[in-house]
Write an enzyme that holds these catalytic residues in place. Structure first.
Site, PDB file in Angstrom:
ATOM      1  CB  CYS A   1      -0.972  -0.041   1.170  1.00  0.00           C
ATOM      2  SG  CYS A   1      -2.421   1.026   0.945  1.00  0.00           S
TER       3      CYS A   1
ATOM      4  CG  HIS B   1      -3.501  -3.641   3.539  1.00  0.00           C
ATOM      5  ND1 HIS B   1      -2.314  -3.239   4.097  1.00  0.00           N
ATOM      6  CD2 HIS B   1      -4.067  -2.522   3.013  1.00  0.00           C
ATOM      7  CE1 HIS B   1      -2.165  -1.945   3.931  1.00  0.00           C
ATOM      8  NE2 HIS B   1      -3.215  -1.481   3.269  1.00  0.00           N
TER       9      HIS B   1
END
Length: 491
Positions: A340, A437
């Site tokens: 991310c 994630h």
């Protein structure tokens, strides 16, 4: 008939409220009750995607799991996500509703009480028992005006309160009795019982302490909870857990596994429970390195975790000299993975034309991937499945603002189930980035990464381990708390 409600507040932050609510959610669910967790207001950069397409604090997602229900935005209607120069991002019912400075928030929060009560009402209508978790300290009477997180909510909802103190940090008698003393009488009257948490040693030595607190306050002593080893197998609520690791030295220098993975710990780290499945692997020596230290030269992988303020953390990374360490690591043939915000840092540049994270501008990245990122206001929140380029399956979630593109996107990190190419990989295959994630919680994906780094995964199921830990915490609380007394206090 509306559910019974019981609220758990703390004498301070990180006294164990989240864990106790999770354990009680599992314990009462095991008794056949329909349980729902609720936290009116949370402040955390550790967030989870919900089934209704929003985001809430990961602690509430874990509590929902403990109650064996899917997480929804109504379990945490207000989420504050601290950022660098713009205060905190405000999330209402799972969606971004702008930013707010700390001072502005004190005036704004009261306007959100109707949203909080709406969510609470929805949960109460579908449950037998709602377990409410407060935020921070109940004794912050200087912030009592417009409060929606602790006594402000309890008063509005008519919720009885159990106060939790942490004996491990010292001064628990003073913190419990003192909280009752500083509260307004109308607020103090809502407290019906107390719990002393994280006790170590002979419980008999604190029997008089429990009696003294009860006599001074008039509250029912619900129990003395010994330190819970199983808590270490569950995702932590927020970065205070990382600070506790630093203070105690726990896992600071790694665990002695055969493959070393180095993780720079930056000020605005987000969704750091991405690291937990790796830390649980015996073959992995997970080394968390804070500014002032150096990334170990013998690391097989440098992992850049997520960030709530990518540009500020990129500046902190450079200020700490981690960029020099990472460049040397790549020259030695090491692997780098960015998750991310870490993925965004690995590119050529990060543009912030709208001033989302500070002054508008374009900032150079680490240049390890031929991609560039434009920060945008729209936020992608989605659970995803797919497989990485080596064919290993995974499931996870996306939670990010920004779009990333460039030539290294022609070698995607993964292909999602809908056919979309995701992430990027360098030409030599040693540097990768992804917006997904939770990939290491997937046993197949974690095993593939360890194999790539020359190690063998333990073969244990991470998710099964989380379930076992929740059951163990529930049994622990059944033993040391009076669950029947708690139900009698609920109304």
């Amino acid at each position: 008939m509306a559910a019974r409600t019981l609220m758990f507040q703390g004498t301070g932050s990180d006294v164990g409220k989240s864990l106790i609510v999770a354990g009680l959610a599992r314990a009462y669910t095991n008794r056949g009750l329909r349980v729902r967790p609720f936290k009116p207001q949370n402040m955390s950069n550790n967030a989870a995607v919900t089934v209704d397409g929003g985001e809430i604090g990961r602690a509430q997602a874990l509590q929902a799991r403990a109650a064996r229900v899917a997480p929804t935005v109504h379990m945490n209607p207000i989420l504050l996500k601290p950022q660098s120069d713009v205060g905190a991002q405000v999330v209402v019912h799972g969606r971004v509703a702008g930013n707010s400075s700390a001072r502005d928030w004190q005036h704004r929060k009261g306007t959100l009480l109707p949203a909080v009560l709406e969510s609470f009402g929805r949960l109460r209508d579908e449950a037998d028992l709602v377990l409410v978790e407060g935020a921070g300290s109940a004794s912050e009477v200087n912030l009592r005006a417009n409060d929606i997180a602790n006594m402000g909510f309890a008063r509005a909802a008519g919720a009885p309160v159990v106060l939790i103190g942490d004996i491990d940090r010292g001064g628990v008698i003073a913190s419990l009795v003192g909280t009752g003393a500083v509260l307004a009488p109308e607020d103090a009257a809502l407290i019906r019982g107390f719990i002393v948490n994280r006790f170590r040693g002979d419980p008999g030595l604190f029997r008089d302490g429990m009696t003294l607190i009860a006599e001074r306050t008039g509250w029912a002593p619900i129990g003395l909870v010994p330190h819970t080893p199983e808590a270490g197998r569950l995702p932590a609520e927020d970065a205070l857990a990382l600070e506790r690791d630093r203070e105690t030295g726990d896992r600071e220098t790694g665990s002695g596994g055969t493959v070393r993975i180095a993780v720079p710990i930056l000020p605005h780290i987000a969704n750091f429970d991405d690291l937990d499945p790796l830390a649980a692997e015996p073959a992995v020596d997970l080394v968390r390195v804070r500014p002032g230290g150096a990334l170990p030269g013998d690391a097989a992988l440098v992992l850049l975790p997520g960030s709530k303020s990518t540009l500020a953390d990129l500046a902190a990374l450079r200020a700490a000299g981690f960029d020099i360490d990472i460049a040397a690591h790549v020259r030695r043939g090491g692997h780098v993975l960015g998750l991310c915000g870490g993925y965004q840092m690995l590119g050529r540049s990060i543009a912030d034309p709208l001033g989302i994270e500070g002054a508008p501008g374009v900032h150079p990245g680490l240049g390890l991937l031929d991609v560039a990122t434009d920060l945008t206001r729209d936020k992608r929140l989605a659970t995803v499945t797919g497989q990485t380029s080596d064919g290993a399956a995974f499931s996870g979630y996306e939670m990010h603002m920004g779009r990333t593109d460039g030539s290294d996107r022609s070698r995607p990190f993964a292909t999602l189930a809908d056919g979309r190419a995701e992430g990027a990989t360098s030409a030599d295959g040693r540097v990768s980035g992804t917006y997904v994630h939770g990939i290491f919680a997937d046993d197949a994906q974690r095993g593939a990464w360890l194999s790539r780094l020359g190690a063998t995964a333990s073969g244990t199921s991470y998710e099964a381990g989380v379930e076992a830990a929740l059951d163990a915490v529930a049994r622990h609380l059944e033993t040391h708390l009076d669950l029947d007394a708690l139900l009698r206090l609920a109304r």
